[in-house]
Design a protein around this motif. Structure first.
Motif, short mmCIF file in Angstrom:
data_model
loop_
_atom_site.label_atom_id
_atom_site.label_comp_id
_atom_site.label_asym_id
_atom_site.label_seq_id
_atom_site.Cartn_x
_atom_site.Cartn_y
_atom_site.Cartn_z
N PHE A 1 -1.13 -6.59 -5.06
CA PHE A 1 -2.12 -7.24 -4.21
C PHE A 1 -2.90 -8.29 -5.01
O PHE A 1 -3.13 -9.41 -4.51
CB PHE A 1 -3.09 -6.18 -3.67
N SER A 2 -3.30 -7.96 -6.22
CA SER A 2 -4.03 -8.91 -7.06
C SER A 2 -3.16 -10.12 -7.39
O SER A 2 -3.65 -11.26 -7.40
CB SER A 2 -4.49 -8.22 -8.35
N ASP B 1 5.50 -4.67 -6.92
CA ASP B 1 5.82 -4.25 -5.55
C ASP B 1 7.02 -3.31 -5.54
O ASP B 1 7.04 -2.30 -4.81
CB ASP B 1 6.09 -5.47 -4.68
N THR C 1 -0.76 -11.32 -5.59
CA THR C 1 -0.62 -12.11 -4.37
C THR C 1 -1.83 -13.03 -4.18
O THR C 1 -1.68 -14.23 -3.88
CB THR C 1 -0.49 -11.19 -3.14
N ALA D 1 -9.89 -4.26 -8.10
CA ALA D 1 -8.62 -3.56 -7.90
C ALA D 1 -8.54 -2.29 -8.74
O ALA D 1 -7.81 -1.35 -8.39
CB ALA D 1 -7.45 -4.49 -8.26
N ALA E 1 5.71 -5.91 2.37
CA ALA E 1 5.29 -7.02 1.52
C ALA E 1 6.46 -7.67 0.81
O ALA E 1 6.42 -8.87 0.48
CB ALA E 1 4.28 -6.52 0.49
N MET F 1 0.55 -0.96 -6.54
CA MET F 1 0.19 -1.63 -5.28
C MET F 1 -1.02 -2.52 -5.48
O MET F 1 -1.08 -3.65 -4.97
CB MET F 1 -0.10 -0.59 -4.21
N MET F 2 -2.01 -2.06 -6.23
CA MET F 2 -3.19 -2.88 -6.51
C MET F 2 -2.82 -4.10 -7.36
O MET F 2 -3.36 -5.19 -7.17
CB MET F 2 -4.24 -2.03 -7.24
#
Length: 641
Positions: free
Chosen positions: A581-582, A528, A584, A604, A498, A577-578
């Protein structure tokens, strides 16, 4: 109680009462009287009583009344193979209204009828626990209280064996002193202790102090029964953190008579009906709204009452001569060592505080209470050894009949009942090693190399006894580490990829991310990076566990420390990581669907929360056992002197 069973509610700790009631209320065979020898000897009633039996079982008084009108004398007729009458059946089935109407119908002497086990209907009522049923019968025929049932037990003794508190208090107040013999009273005292009715036991002891030293049919005193009740004392309560906090904050004052003043008056009927109703509603409401608080409160009341019983009994025993005291503490079992084996520190503390010579007592294997505590891994009892000062060196020098000193006993594998209180073979091995090292501090250096009758030193004994547990601990550690490492590796792979495929893409001119100025992009970048670093750390920790040598001492600090770090960093990697992702999704959908950020953030949190809930108990156990005060935390205030 089930409508088809009389003894389904009988506790497992009262096996002697099982034979006093039929296994089930049997209905007459629809084929008529049996022709077997057993059936003939019991005079099985004809099938015409089946409707009455069913009506009593269901509490259908209208049907029963019509049957009684058509069949005079059926109210006192045996309607089962066990010679139970309709009153027996209705009382056992807890049919209050049916019993009230049937008792009005019957003559007082009819209530004394017994079944083939010699139990009256009042015995069934005592077993059912419904006080109103007993009150109706006693009001009709007060002599029922003196009519004994199976095994010559009074209804009061039957209810005490079954632990029905309200029933016991009613029958206890209603039964006259002339009804109970000395044997009945000591049996009643031990029964109330066995079933945790310590309020009744205290009242009984205050009325008859001689019961404190009386022996029952097995030769045991009430002190012997108390020594087998770890759950009745604070040291035996396995509460969680929240419950322990409530326990410490709950202020309870219990008189030396028994229960709380109000509770006792309610039980004995001294309060007006209105006050009784208000008091009952208050406690029921509190129990409904906060059941855990009421559970802790009731437990603390029981603990205080049990301790008061111990003090009362012991004070009475101390009035005896020394040889009589020794007799009580030695026959037919040794309550002091039984309590040490079960870890009842309050019991032992009360005894030793007023009779210090008990610390020198030894059992049949020449072990002191501290040796017993080590053998059965009762740390609260073992910690008392520090209260006796320099005398602990003398106690620790005792050698049992097998030539084992205290360190030999620490080297043996703990009983399964104590070992299984700890989750995971690795933590079990850690606790065993901690015990060995703690006892090693107590004994003289000479005893660390002393051999027993089997020519084994404590160290040799520890290695041999724990060889299988070491293997199980190694397997548990490797399986846990392997599973967690797979997850950590997967996270590291995803977040690494990522970092080079940033959301929104890069500028074709200079290669910088298009959304580099957005706040969400900075959240993505930081989370990240944290996810990558923490997952990589987690992988390394779990890898070090897999490649460890798994020596006995590794289970004490090294392995638990690595597992703790690995679990902590794995949690951080999942959480970050969550977040990445959120962030992003927030970047990509910010200009189109701004409302989607909130549900994304909520969802999440689900995997993070699930992981925390599943692994938090293990994580806390490792932190506590490795870095906490441990089980050998000594009280600042001496307990013995």
């Amino acid at each position: 109680m089930s409508t088809t069973s009389i003894v389904s509610a009988v506790p497992e700790h009262t096996p002697t009462i099982l034979s006093c009631f039929p296994a089930r209320v049997t209905s007459p065979s629809p084929q008529g009287p049996s022709t077997s020898k057993e059936a003939k000897s019991q005079h099985t009633p004809p099938t015409k009583y089946v409707p009455l039996y069913k009506a009593a079982l269901k509490g259908d008084w209208a049907t029963a009344k019509m049957f009684l009108i058509c069949n005079p004398g059926a109210d006192r007729a045996p309607i089962t193979d066990g010679h139970e009458t309709a009153l027996h059946i209705a009382a056992g089935a807890r049919r209050v209204e049916f019993v009230e109407e049937l008792v009005k119908w019957m003559q007082p002497h009819d209530l004394v009828l017994k079944n083939k086990f010699d139990n009256t209907a009042l015995c069934f009522a005592a077993a059912s626990g419904i006080t109103q049923i007993a009150k109706v019968m006693v009001a009709k025929n007060p002599t029922l209280l003196a009519v004994r049932g199976c095994k010559r037990m009074t209804p009061l003794n039957i209810s005490a064996l079954l632990g029905n508190r309200d029933m016991v208090w009613y029958l206890y107040s209603a039964t006259g002193d002339s009804v109970l013999t000395e044997e009945d009273r000591i049996s009643l005292l031990i029964a109330t202790i066995t079933t945790n009715l310590f309020d009744v036991a205290l009242d009984l002891l205050n009325k008859y102090p001689s019961l404190a030293i009386a022996r029952d049919g097995n030769g045991e005193t009430a002190l012997h029964a108390l020594a087998r009740k770890p759950s009745a004392f604070a040291s035996g309560c396995n509460f969680g953190v929240w419950q322990r906090f409530i326990y410490l904050c709950d202020h309870v004052e219990v008189s030396n008579i028994a229960r709380d003043e109000k509770d006792q008056q309610v039980a004995r009927g001294f309060l007006t009906p209105a006050v009784q109703c208000l008091n009952g509603l208050l406690w029921k409401t509190l129990n409904l709204l906060v059941p855990s608080v009421m559970l802790v409160h009731d437990t603390k009341v029981m603990n205080i009452q049990a301790l008061e019983v111990v003090k009362f009994i012991w004070n009475e025993i101390l009035l005896l001569k020394s040889w009589q005291i020794s007799s009580i503490l030695a026959e037919p079992s040794r309550p002091l060592f039984t309590a040490a084996e079960l870890g009842i520190v309050e019991f032992i503390t009360v005894l030793i505080q007023s009779y210090p010579d008990l610390i020198w007592k030894i059992d049949d294997e020449s072990r002191s209470i501290f040796h017993t505590a080590v053998a059965y891994r009762q740390e609260k009892i073992f910690n008392l050894i520090y209260d006796i000062g320099a005398l602990k060196d003398l106690i620790a020098s005792y050698v049992d009949s097998n030539g084992n000193n205290m360190l030999h006993l620490a080297a043996t594998l703990a009983p399964s009942s104590r070992l299984n209180t700890i989750s995971g073979a690795a933590l079990q091995m850690q606790r065993e090693y901690q015990w060995f090292k703690e006892v090693e501090k107590i004994v003289l250096p000479l005893y660390t190399e002393t051999k027993n009758l089997e020519v084994r030193t404590p160290a040799m004994m520890f290695t041999e006894e724990h060889a299988n547990l070491v293997k199980q601990g190694e397997k548990w550690m490797k399986n846990t580490a392997s599973s967690c490492m797979v997850v950590a590796t997967l996270i590291a792979t995803v977040v690494f990829a990522a970092a080079f495929t940033v959301p929104g893409g890069n500028n074709n001119t200079n290669g910088t991310p298009i959304f580099i100025e957005a706040k969400s992009f900075m959240v993505f970048a930081i989370s990240d990076a944290l996810a990558l670093f923490s997952s990589a750390t987690s992988v390394l920790m779990f890898l070090s566990i897999l490649t460890s040598r798994y020596a006995e001492e590794d289970f004490a600090k090294s392995l638990p420390k690595r597992m703790t770090i690995g679990l902590a960093t794995l949690f951080v990697s999942i959480a970050t990581m969550m977040i990445a992702f959120s962030a992003t999704l927030a970047i990509v959908l910010d200009s189109r669907m701004t409302w989607v950020a909130i549900p994304i953030a909520l969802f999440a949190c689900v995997p993070v929360t699930v992981f925390a809930l599943l692994q938090f108990p293990l994580f806390i156990d490792m932190i506590r056992s490795t870095y906490g005060f441990g089980v050998f935390k000594r009280s600042a205030k001496p307990m013995l002197y």
